[in-house]
Write an enzyme that holds these catalytic residues in place. Structure first.
Site, mmCIF file in Angstrom:
data_model
loop_
_atom_site.group_PDB
_atom_site.id
_atom_site.type_symbol
_atom_site.label_atom_id
_atom_site.label_comp_id
_atom_site.label_asym_id
_atom_site.label_seq_id
_atom_site.Cartn_x
_atom_site.Cartn_y
_atom_site.Cartn_z
ATOM 1 N N ARG A 14 0.837 -1.231 0.000
ATOM 2 C CA ARG A 14 0.000 0.000 0.000
ATOM 3 C C ARG A 14 0.856 1.258 0.000
ATOM 4 N NH1 ARG A 14 -2.704 -1.103 5.583
ATOM 5 N NH2 ARG A 14 -0.474 -1.511 5.896
ATOM 6 N N GLU A 26 6.451 5.712 12.665
ATOM 7 C CA GLU A 26 6.299 6.548 13.858
ATOM 8 C C GLU A 26 7.334 7.660 13.752
ATOM 9 O OE1 GLU A 26 6.906 4.409 17.461
ATOM 10 O OE2 GLU A 26 5.214 3.048 17.171
ATOM 11 N N ASP A 29 4.263 22.385 16.581
ATOM 12 C CA ASP A 29 4.713 21.820 15.299
ATOM 13 C C ASP A 29 4.697 22.929 14.255
ATOM 14 O OD1 ASP A 29 3.265 18.423 15.307
ATOM 15 O OD2 ASP A 29 5.015 19.313 16.299
ATOM 16 N N ASN A 30 5.733 22.976 13.438
ATOM 17 C CA ASN A 30 5.815 23.969 12.362
ATOM 18 C C ASN A 30 5.925 23.247 11.033
ATOM 19 O OD1 ASN A 30 5.928 25.997 14.319
ATOM 20 N ND2 ASN A 30 8.164 25.939 14.407
ATOM 21 N N ARG A 75 16.468 29.386 4.520
ATOM 22 C CA ARG A 75 15.753 29.906 5.699
ATOM 23 C C ARG A 75 16.710 29.797 6.891
ATOM 24 N NH1 ARG A 75 9.868 29.844 5.138
ATOM 25 N NH2 ARG A 75 9.286 29.069 3.056
ATOM 26 N N HIS A 134 18.424 30.873 12.215
ATOM 27 C CA HIS A 134 17.497 31.434 13.208
ATOM 28 C C HIS A 134 17.641 30.753 14.567
ATOM 29 C CE1 HIS A 134 14.706 32.462 9.571
ATOM 30 N NE2 HIS A 134 15.754 33.273 9.651
ATOM 31 N N LYS A 173 14.866 21.833 18.436
ATOM 32 C CA LYS A 173 14.093 21.575 17.206
ATOM 33 C C LYS A 173 14.361 20.172 16.698
ATOM 34 C CE LYS A 173 14.451 26.441 16.036
ATOM 35 N NZ LYS A 173 15.126 27.475 15.208
ATOM 36 N N HIS A 203 19.845 27.592 13.670
ATOM 37 C CA HIS A 203 19.394 26.571 12.707
ATOM 38 C C HIS A 203 19.045 27.228 11.377
ATOM 39 C CE1 HIS A 203 16.092 24.034 10.931
ATOM 40 N NE2 HIS A 203 17.159 23.251 10.891
ATOM 41 N N TYR A 210 8.761 20.624 11.581
ATOM 42 C CA TYR A 210 9.608 20.471 12.769
ATOM 43 C C TYR A 210 8.860 20.778 14.059
ATOM 44 C CZ TYR A 210 10.544 25.351 11.417
ATOM 45 O OH TYR A 210 10.452 26.651 11.016
ATOM 46 N N ASP A 261 16.373 37.705 6.397
ATOM 47 C CA ASP A 261 17.598 36.897 6.341
ATOM 48 C C ASP A 261 18.678 37.580 5.518
ATOM 49 O OD1 ASP A 261 15.925 33.635 6.421
ATOM 50 O OD2 ASP A 261 16.408 35.096 7.989
HETATM 51 C C1 LIG Z 1 8.984 30.641 13.232
HETATM 52 C C2 LIG Z 1 7.598 31.188 13.299
HETATM 53 C C3 LIG Z 1 7.173 32.190 12.445
HETATM 54 N N1 LIG Z 1 5.911 32.663 12.531
HETATM 55 C C4 LIG Z 1 5.492 33.705 11.580
HETATM 56 C C5 LIG Z 1 6.370 34.935 11.615
HETATM 57 C C6 LIG Z 1 6.394 35.407 10.188
HETATM 58 O O1 LIG Z 1 5.311 36.306 9.966
HETATM 59 C C7 LIG Z 1 6.137 34.148 9.365
HETATM 60 C C8 LIG Z 1 7.379 33.630 8.687
HETATM 61 O O2 LIG Z 1 8.393 33.521 9.682
HETATM 62 P P1 LIG Z 1 9.906 33.327 9.237
HETATM 63 O O3 LIG Z 1 10.173 34.168 8.032
HETATM 64 O O4 LIG Z 1 10.759 33.509 10.471
HETATM 65 O O5 LIG Z 1 9.898 31.800 8.808
HETATM 66 P P2 LIG Z 1 11.243 30.957 8.431
HETATM 67 O O6 LIG Z 1 12.186 31.804 7.689
HETATM 68 O O7 LIG Z 1 10.756 29.685 7.845
HETATM 69 O O8 LIG Z 1 11.912 30.668 9.843
HETATM 70 C C9 LIG Z 1 11.949 29.382 10.420
HETATM 71 O O9 LIG Z 1 12.921 28.650 9.755
HETATM 72 C C10 LIG Z 1 14.154 28.432 10.403
HETATM 73 C C11 LIG Z 1 14.930 27.415 9.626
HETATM 74 C C12 LIG Z 1 13.995 28.025 11.811
HETATM 75 O O10 LIG Z 1 14.732 27.197 12.363
HETATM 76 C C13 LIG Z 1 12.958 28.673 12.612
HETATM 77 O O11 LIG Z 1 12.175 27.698 13.260
HETATM 78 C C14 LIG Z 1 12.082 29.598 11.913
HETATM 79 O O12 LIG Z 1 12.640 30.855 12.171
HETATM 80 O O13 LIG Z 1 5.638 33.162 10.273
HETATM 81 C C15 LIG Z 1 4.992 32.182 13.443
HETATM 82 O O14 LIG Z 1 3.840 32.646 13.498
HETATM 83 N N2 LIG Z 1 5.389 31.197 14.310
HETATM 84 C C16 LIG Z 1 6.661 30.678 14.269
HETATM 85 O O15 LIG Z 1 6.970 29.772 15.067
#
Ligand SMILES: Cc1cn([C@H]2C[C@H](O)[C@@H](COP(=O)(O)OP(=O)(O)O[C@H]3O[C@H](C)C(=O)[C@H](O)[C@H]3O)O2)c(=O)[nH]c1=O
Length: 186
Positions: free
Chosen positions: A24, A29, A48-49, A60, A63, A73, A120, A133, A171
């Site tokens: 299938r 897990e 969870d993200n 990305r 951070h 993470k 990260h 993550y 960034d």
């Molecule tokens: C991280 C995060 C972001 N946000 C909002 C804030 C911004 O308006 C939007 C995009 O955030 P950001 O540009 O910081 O997303 P990434 O560039 O993917 O950042 C992440 O990616 C790198 C690799 C990481 O390790 C972090 O967990 C995290 O910073 O989501 C949220 O509402 N909750 C959250 O936990």
């Protein structure tokens, strides 16, 4: 059954859960607290993200959240692949500013554990890559910090993809490690 491998910086681990395949498809897990505990990984994840990146070469990071909202993470890829990096940002650490990286992919089904005290980031290696993550503290915008992904003092060997990289405004203008008070000490 969980494969756990050290990656060369304290606490940064590659974790590979078992995948049960049959006609299938597969079952796995992807997170099991008691199995992590068998490897002395005792973390409580609260959020969870998921991020989707349309283009190969999307970066990305780097951070982290400063104390009191530092995050451990547990990162995995459910579609495509990334080059994932952790950087030791604990002042006074013998490995301060050092980095480890590995490829995470849906095919490999591997994960990386990035402890708090590390920055990260990742670079996608394929179009339409999805990353999921778990983190051990909630998002705290006022504690959210960035470090420039190509800081020469860190010297990450990002994959050469033969084109430009896709980064957020934040960034692109992130400070260098030596311009940053990371809030973490060894
Ligand atoms: C991280 C995060 C972001 N946000 C909002 C804030 C911004 O308006 C939007 C995009 O955030 P950001 O540009 O910081 O997303 P990434 O560039 O993917 O950042 C992440 O990616 C790198 C690799 C990481 O390790 C972090 O967990 C995290 O910073 O989501 C949220 O509402 N909750 C959250 O936990």
């Amino acid at each position: 059954m969980l494969e756990v491998k050290e990656l060369g910086l304290p606490g940064v681990l590659e974790i590979k859960p078992k995948k049960f395949g049959d006609h299938r498809g597969f079952f796995s897990e992807t997170y099991n607290a008691s199995k992590l505990l068998e490897h002395k990984i005792d973390l409580t994840f609260v959020q969870d993200n998921q991020s989707y990146s349309a283009s190969r070469g999307t970066v990305r990071g780097l951070h982290f959240q400063i104390p009191p909202h530092g995050q451990d993470k547990l990162v995995r890829v459910i579609k495509g692949s990334i080059f994932d990096v952790a950087v030791d940002i604990r002042k006074g650490s013998p490995t301060f500013g050092q980095w480890v990286g590995l490829t995470l992919s849906a095919d490999e089904w591997n994960q990386i554990l990035v402890p708090k005290g590390y920055a990260h980031g990742f670079m996608t290696l394929e179009d339409h890559t999805e990353v999921i993550y778990k983190v051990t503290d909630y998002y705290a915008a006022d504690c959210d910090r960035s470090i420039r992904y190509n800081d020469p003092a860190i010297g990450i060997s990002w994959p050469e993809l033969g084109g430009g990289y896709e980064l957020s405004e934040k960034d692109q203008r992130a400070p260098l490690l030596n311009e940053t008070d990371t809030g973490f000490s060894f």
